[in-house]
Design a protein around this motif. Structure first.
Motif, PDB file in Angstrom:
ATOM      1  N   ARG A 294      41.892  31.874  39.323  1.00 44.16           N
ATOM      2  CA  ARG A 294      41.267  31.392  38.238  1.00 44.16           C
ATOM      3  C   ARG A 294      39.897  31.842  37.854  1.00 44.16           C
ATOM      4  NH1 ARG A 294      44.909  26.877  39.075  1.00 44.16           N
ATOM      5  NH2 ARG A 294      45.920  26.325  37.226  1.00 44.16           N
ATOM      6  N   ASP A 295      39.284  31.891  38.482  1.00 47.24           N
ATOM      7  CA  ASP A 295      37.818  32.532  38.547  1.00 47.24           C
ATOM      8  C   ASP A 295      37.924  33.844  37.990  1.00 47.24           C
ATOM      9  OD1 ASP A 295      36.539  30.081  38.959  1.00 47.24           O
ATOM     10  OD2 ASP A 295      36.210  30.672  41.107  1.00 47.24           O
ATOM     11  N   GLN A 296      38.935  34.833  38.452  1.00 45.69           N
ATOM     12  CA  GLN A 296      39.139  36.127  38.093  1.00 45.69           C
ATOM     13  C   GLN A 296      39.510  36.242  36.835  1.00 45.69           C
ATOM     14  OE1 GLN A 296      40.861  36.997  42.457  1.00 45.69           O
ATOM     15  NE2 GLN A 296      40.717  38.959  41.454  1.00 45.69           N
ATOM     16  N   LEU A 297      40.426  35.367  36.495  1.00 40.32           N
ATOM     17  CA  LEU A 297      40.745  35.228  35.031  1.00 40.32           C
ATOM     18  C   LEU A 297      39.905  35.013  34.137  1.00 40.32           C
ATOM     19  CD1 LEU A 297      44.422  33.627  35.826  1.00 40.32           C
ATOM     20  CD2 LEU A 297      44.178  35.812  34.937  1.00 40.32           C
ATOM     21  N   ARG A 298      38.948  33.900  34.253  1.00 38.50           N
ATOM     22  CA  ARG A 298      38.114  33.652  33.396  1.00 38.50           C
ATOM     23  C   ARG A 298      37.119  34.500  33.250  1.00 38.50           C
ATOM     24  NH1 ARG A 298      38.375  28.649  36.648  1.00 38.50           N
ATOM     25  NH2 ARG A 298      39.775  27.060  35.546  1.00 38.50           N
ATOM     26  N   ALA A 299      36.768  35.662  34.306  1.00 38.77           N
ATOM     27  CA  ALA A 299      35.846  36.437  33.989  1.00 38.77           C
ATOM     28  C   ALA A 299      36.389  37.847  33.424  1.00 38.77           C
ATOM     29  CB  ALA A 299      35.417  36.842  35.496  1.00 38.77           C
ATOM     30  N   GLY A 300      37.692  37.607  32.998  1.00 37.33           N
ATOM     31  CA  GLY A 300      38.143  38.707  32.135  1.00 37.33           C
ATOM     32  C   GLY A 300      39.283  39.560  33.036  1.00 37.33           C
ATOM     33  N   GLU A 301      39.516  39.125  34.179  1.00 43.66           N
ATOM     34  CA  GLU A 301      40.295  40.183  34.925  1.00 43.66           C
ATOM     35  C   GLU A 301      41.880  39.871  34.942  1.00 43.66           C
ATOM     36  OE1 GLU A 301      40.714  41.319  39.790  1.00 43.66           O
ATOM     37  OE2 GLU A 301      38.696  40.722  38.885  1.00 43.66           O
ATOM     38  N   ALA A 302      42.584  40.709  34.646  1.00 41.17           N
ATOM     39  CA  ALA A 302      44.151  40.608  34.824  1.00 41.17           C
ATOM     40  C   ALA A 302      44.425  40.657  36.123  1.00 41.17           C
ATOM     41  CB  ALA A 302      44.845  41.444  33.825  1.00 41.17           C
TER      42      ALA A 302
END
Length: 280
Positions: free
Chosen positions: A175-183
């Motif tokens: 989820r942190d990766q997604l929030r950082a804009g990473e697909a």
């Protein structure tokens, strides 16, 4: 009473922006009694459910109902990649399909959604420019956040089996990766941060619809089993908000998650009977 054979389905592309959407239309046998637009589930559940969607569409068509199956943007044979799909774009696709069906058949259009597609149908119906005649919901997801967690766990399971696995973190790290804009690449599907955000925010209890009949079909493992506590909580919240969902319990395997293609004749029969009753 014998059921007539369903007319041959018509495959075509709807031209729109961006690109085009692949559609399969099951025209009604005889005089048209109603119309349904199918809202498919998410990711691999869509592919595992294609057989059941086809069986239901044919059964309805044989009884005088027109059914449109549409591949949403980034899915199936429609334009775009899955990672480019967005929730609002999928709602645009539903409006496109609804308008096509109404113009083709000249009758109000109902929505038939499965799993996350049931939440998409509910969300669309709440602010659709054209009224939705009724909602047929197969095994609706109750919480978008829980659904997203389950989807992210597929990535964790794959990482655990790979030689270059990353240890620790779990779904929070993803989820942190997604929030950082990473697909994220998950089970062959690219999950975009914007789509993840939209799914995370979904709460079935808040997506009540009181403007049309709503029929909730819940698959249970055996006769006599009650609706799940989570589903019961949602329908109770809907009733408190003024909606009046009708609950239908059907003994049925979870075909949307089965390893092999699975059918459930009881669910097809129950859905056709309910929709025919609405039309009558």
């Amino acid at each position: 009473m014998p059921v007539p054979d369903a007319p041959r389905a018509e495959a075509f592309f709807l031209q729109t922006e961006p690109g085009q959407r692949f559609c399969l239309f099951h025209p009604p046998a005889g005089a048209c009694r109603g119309a349904l637009l199918y809202v498919p589930p998410f990711g691999e559940e869509m592919n595992k459910s294609r057989r059941m969607a086809a069986l239901q569409a044919r059964d309805l068509a044989a009884r005088g109902f027109g059914v449109l199956l549409i591949d949403l943007y980034g899915c199936g044979d429609s334009s775009g990649d899955f990672g480019e799909a967005r929730w609002d774009l999928w709602k645009h696709d539903l409006a496109l399909g609804q308008r096509w069906l109404r113009e083709r058949l000249g009758v109000p259009v109902s929505l038939w959604g499965l799993r996350l597609g049931a939440l998409l149908a509910l969300d669309f119906a709440r602010d659709a420019h054209e009224p939705v005649a009724s909602l047929m919901l197969w095994q609706p997801v109750q919480s978008g956040a829980t659904f997203l967690t389950q989807f992210l766990r597929l990535r964790i399971a794959n990482d655990m089996l790979s030689d270059d696995k990353e240890k620790g973190g779990g779904t929070k790290a993803l989820r942190d990766q997604l929030r950082a804009g990473e697909a994220l690449e998950i089970a062959g599907y690219e999950l975009a941060p914007a789509m993840a955000d939209a799914i995370e925010s979904l709460d079935a209890a808040a997506l009540f619809v009181a403007s049309c009949p709503v029929h909730w079909f819940e698959a249970v493992p055996a006769d006599g089993r009650p609706i799940s506590p989570a589903a019961s909580k949602v329908t109770t919240a809907w009733q408190a908000a003024g909606a009046a969902p009708q609950i239908h319990l059907v003994t049925c395997p979870p075909f949307w998650a089965a390893q092999e293609v699975t059918e459930c004749a009881a669910l097809v029969a129950a859905t056709t009977a309910v929709f025919a009753g609405i039309a009558a």
